[in-house]
Write a protein that holds these residues in place. Structure first.
Motif, PDB file in Angstrom:
ATOM      1  N   ALA A  76       0.830  -1.203   0.000  1.00  0.00           N
ATOM      2  CA  ALA A  76       0.000   0.000   0.000  1.00  0.00           C
ATOM      3  C   ALA A  76       0.866   1.255   0.000  1.00  0.00           C
ATOM      4  CB  ALA A  76      -0.941   0.001   1.201  1.00  0.00           C
ATOM      5  N   LEU A  77       1.956   1.237   0.765  1.00  0.00           N
ATOM      6  CA  LEU A  77       2.854   2.387   0.782  1.00  0.00           C
ATOM      7  C   LEU A  77       3.535   2.559  -0.580  1.00  0.00           C
ATOM      8  CD1 LEU A  77       4.460   2.035   4.335  1.00  0.00           C
ATOM      9  CD2 LEU A  77       3.042   3.920   3.499  1.00  0.00           C
ATOM     10  N   LEU A  78       3.892   1.432  -1.190  1.00  0.00           N
ATOM     11  CA  LEU A  78       4.560   1.492  -2.489  1.00  0.00           C
ATOM     12  C   LEU A  78       3.601   1.892  -3.607  1.00  0.00           C
ATOM     13  CD1 LEU A  78       6.891  -1.644  -2.300  1.00  0.00           C
ATOM     14  CD2 LEU A  78       7.466   0.761  -1.930  1.00  0.00           C
TER      15      LEU A  78
ATOM     16  N   PHE B  39      14.934   0.967   4.234  1.00  0.00           N
ATOM     17  CA  PHE B  39      15.146   1.691   5.475  1.00  0.00           C
ATOM     18  C   PHE B  39      14.060   2.739   5.702  1.00  0.00           C
ATOM     19  CE2 PHE B  39      17.585   4.302   8.493  1.00  0.00           C
ATOM     20  CZ  PHE B  39      18.114   3.309   9.281  1.00  0.00           C
ATOM     21  N   ASP B  40      13.623   3.337   4.613  1.00  0.00           N
ATOM     22  CA  ASP B  40      12.576   4.347   4.701  1.00  0.00           C
ATOM     23  C   ASP B  40      11.234   3.700   5.062  1.00  0.00           C
ATOM     24  OD1 ASP B  40      11.526   6.867   4.600  1.00  0.00           O
ATOM     25  OD2 ASP B  40      11.175   6.848   2.440  1.00  0.00           O
ATOM     26  N   LEU B  41      10.990   2.518   4.517  1.00  0.00           N
ATOM     27  CA  LEU B  41       9.755   1.795   4.842  1.00  0.00           C
ATOM     28  C   LEU B  41       9.661   1.508   6.339  1.00  0.00           C
ATOM     29  CD1 LEU B  41       9.547  -0.646   1.799  1.00  0.00           C
ATOM     30  CD2 LEU B  41       7.708   0.859   2.583  1.00  0.00           C
ATOM     31  N   VAL B  42      10.789   1.121   6.931  1.00  0.00           N
ATOM     32  CA  VAL B  42      10.807   0.865   8.376  1.00  0.00           C
ATOM     33  C   VAL B  42      10.376   2.123   9.130  1.00  0.00           C
ATOM     34  CG1 VAL B  42      12.267   0.324  10.359  1.00  0.00           C
ATOM     35  CG2 VAL B  42      12.569  -0.932   8.231  1.00  0.00           C
ATOM     36  N   ARG B  43      10.936   3.277   8.706  1.00  0.00           N
ATOM     37  CA  ARG B  43      10.598   4.528   9.394  1.00  0.00           C
ATOM     38  C   ARG B  43       9.127   4.868   9.238  1.00  0.00           C
ATOM     39  NH1 ARG B  43      15.898   7.550   7.804  1.00  0.00           N
ATOM     40  NH2 ARG B  43      14.831   7.457   5.808  1.00  0.00           N
ATOM     41  N   ARG B  44       8.610   4.714   8.007  1.00  0.00           N
ATOM     42  CA  ARG B  44       7.208   5.074   7.770  1.00  0.00           C
ATOM     43  C   ARG B  44       6.254   4.173   8.535  1.00  0.00           C
ATOM     44  NH1 ARG B  44       6.238   8.243   2.523  1.00  0.00           N
ATOM     45  NH2 ARG B  44       8.349   8.898   1.984  1.00  0.00           N
ATOM     46  N   LEU B  45       6.596   2.884   8.612  1.00  0.00           N
ATOM     47  CA  LEU B  45       5.733   1.967   9.356  1.00  0.00           C
ATOM     48  C   LEU B  45       5.782   2.253  10.854  1.00  0.00           C
ATOM     49  CD1 LEU B  45       6.415  -1.332   7.395  1.00  0.00           C
ATOM     50  CD2 LEU B  45       4.251  -0.084   7.521  1.00  0.00           C
ATOM     51  N   SER B  46       6.923   2.771  11.313  1.00  0.00           N
ATOM     52  CA  SER B  46       7.040   3.094  12.735  1.00  0.00           C
ATOM     53  C   SER B  46       6.112   4.243  13.120  1.00  0.00           C
ATOM     54  CB  SER B  46       8.485   3.474  13.065  1.00  0.00           C
ATOM     55  OG  SER B  46       9.326   2.355  12.852  1.00  0.00           O
TER      56      SER B  46
ATOM     57  N   GLY C 242       0.902   0.278  15.945  1.00  0.00           N
ATOM     58  CA  GLY C 242       0.709  -1.154  15.803  1.00  0.00           C
ATOM     59  C   GLY C 242       1.442  -1.791  14.643  1.00  0.00           C
ATOM     60  N   LEU C 243       2.140  -0.981  13.864  1.00  0.00           N
ATOM     61  CA  LEU C 243       2.857  -1.541  12.721  1.00  0.00           C
ATOM     62  C   LEU C 243       4.369  -1.357  12.829  1.00  0.00           C
ATOM     63  CD1 LEU C 243       0.517  -0.621   9.721  1.00  0.00           C
ATOM     64  CD2 LEU C 243       0.814  -2.816  10.853  1.00  0.00           C
ATOM     65  N   VAL C 244       4.827  -0.914  13.990  1.00  0.00           N
ATOM     66  CA  VAL C 244       6.263  -0.738  14.199  1.00  0.00           C
ATOM     67  C   VAL C 244       6.979  -2.049  13.887  1.00  0.00           C
ATOM     68  CG1 VAL C 244       7.902   0.330  15.740  1.00  0.00           C
ATOM     69  CG2 VAL C 244       5.480   0.479  16.241  1.00  0.00           C
ATOM     70  N   THR C 245       8.040  -1.971  13.127  1.00  0.00           N
ATOM     71  CA  THR C 245       8.755  -3.175  12.767  1.00  0.00           C
ATOM     72  C   THR C 245      10.240  -2.859  12.636  1.00  0.00           C
ATOM     73  OG1 THR C 245       8.783  -5.026  11.232  1.00  0.00           O
ATOM     74  CG2 THR C 245       8.453  -2.871  10.283  1.00  0.00           C
ATOM     75  N   SER C 246      11.029  -3.809  12.169  1.00  0.00           N
ATOM     76  CA  SER C 246      12.472  -3.601  12.105  1.00  0.00           C
ATOM     77  C   SER C 246      13.010  -4.110  10.774  1.00  0.00           C
ATOM     78  CB  SER C 246      13.149  -4.350  13.247  1.00  0.00           C
ATOM     79  OG  SER C 246      13.073  -5.733  13.029  1.00  0.00           O
ATOM     80  N   GLU C 247      14.294  -3.821  10.544  1.00  0.00           N
ATOM     81  CA  GLU C 247      14.911  -4.241   9.286  1.00  0.00           C
ATOM     82  C   GLU C 247      14.915  -5.759   9.135  1.00  0.00           C
ATOM     83  OE1 GLU C 247      18.185  -1.286  10.676  1.00  0.00           O
ATOM     84  OE2 GLU C 247      18.682  -2.016   8.668  1.00  0.00           O
ATOM     85  N   GLY C 248      15.051  -6.454  10.261  1.00  0.00           N
ATOM     86  CA  GLY C 248      15.055  -7.911  10.225  1.00  0.00           C
ATOM     87  C   GLY C 248      13.746  -8.489   9.714  1.00  0.00           C
TER      88      GLY C 248
END
Lengths: 113, 113
Positions: free
Chosen positions: A22-24, A32-39, A43-49
DNA sequence: TCGGGTACCGTGCAACGCATGGAACCGGGT
DNA sequence: ACCCGGTTCCATGCGTTGCACGGTACCCGA
């Protein structure tokens, strides 16, 4: 804390993938930017892993294509773009999600309006 | 089809558990009946192979207690009843679910009202 | 030169839905 | 009398996926 130990991380299952799509759908982004935007989304905070294996899957499915671009402040970035297949998959999931969401609401909120 | 292969089965993760609690909040039910009731709800169709391990977990967590009762048409039934802890867990999850649902909606339905 | 921010990636574990299969009880059809 | 299908319980093993952890490499300011 034990991995996957929170209720929320179980909720993310199978949804995160399509939140990324959806973001794309709005703009080409890099991992790396996706991680920041999801943060930024509750409830969607996530990590690079989580993100990088996920993005590999999306590529394997043919839902995204990637292009490299230089960065002014670090290593080169791999930008992800939605394909036509990806857009279709996103549309299909969105319908499934709406039905599912309504079902869960119906059960969970029965008696508390 | 491969197990867990559908989009929907991934959505059920971590939610089914609390849908069962929600059903038990209204009435004591037994496993086989829960399967039937969930089959009536779009997107929550499941099977005994899912329900019984799930119910074992709920018992282990102390969220339900069980009592045996005779049946007129088959083996005895094990009825499940919500405990006070179970009711609290259900309440907590419901709040988490509402926040999560709104976040996903916000991402997925951005541009299609 | 050294630490910290940016950016990429892989490996291994744990949780959980589900396919599969087994056991026992009951009633009805042949 | 016998089997078959419905009811009801349960355990075992697999596949997907989020996440903790660890690794590499680049750039810049202190």
């Amino acid at each position: 804390m034990e991995p996957g130990g929170t209720r929320i991380s179980q909720l993310r299952r199978g949804v995160l993938e399509f939140c990324v799509l959806a973001l794309l759908a709005e703009a080409e982004l890099y991992g790396f930017d996706l991680v920041r935007r999801l943060s930024d989304v509750e409830g969607l905070v996530t990590s690079e892993g989580t993100i990088y294996p996920l993005l590999s899957r999306l590529r394997r499915e043919g839902w995204v294509t990637t292009t490299w671009a230089e960065s002014e402040s670090g290593p080169p970035r791999r930008y992800y773009a939605l394909t036509e297949d990806g857009r279709r998959a996103l549309g299909g999931f969105t319908e499934d999600w709406e039905r599912f969401r309504d079902s869960v609401d119906q059960l969970l909120l029965k008696g508390k309006p």
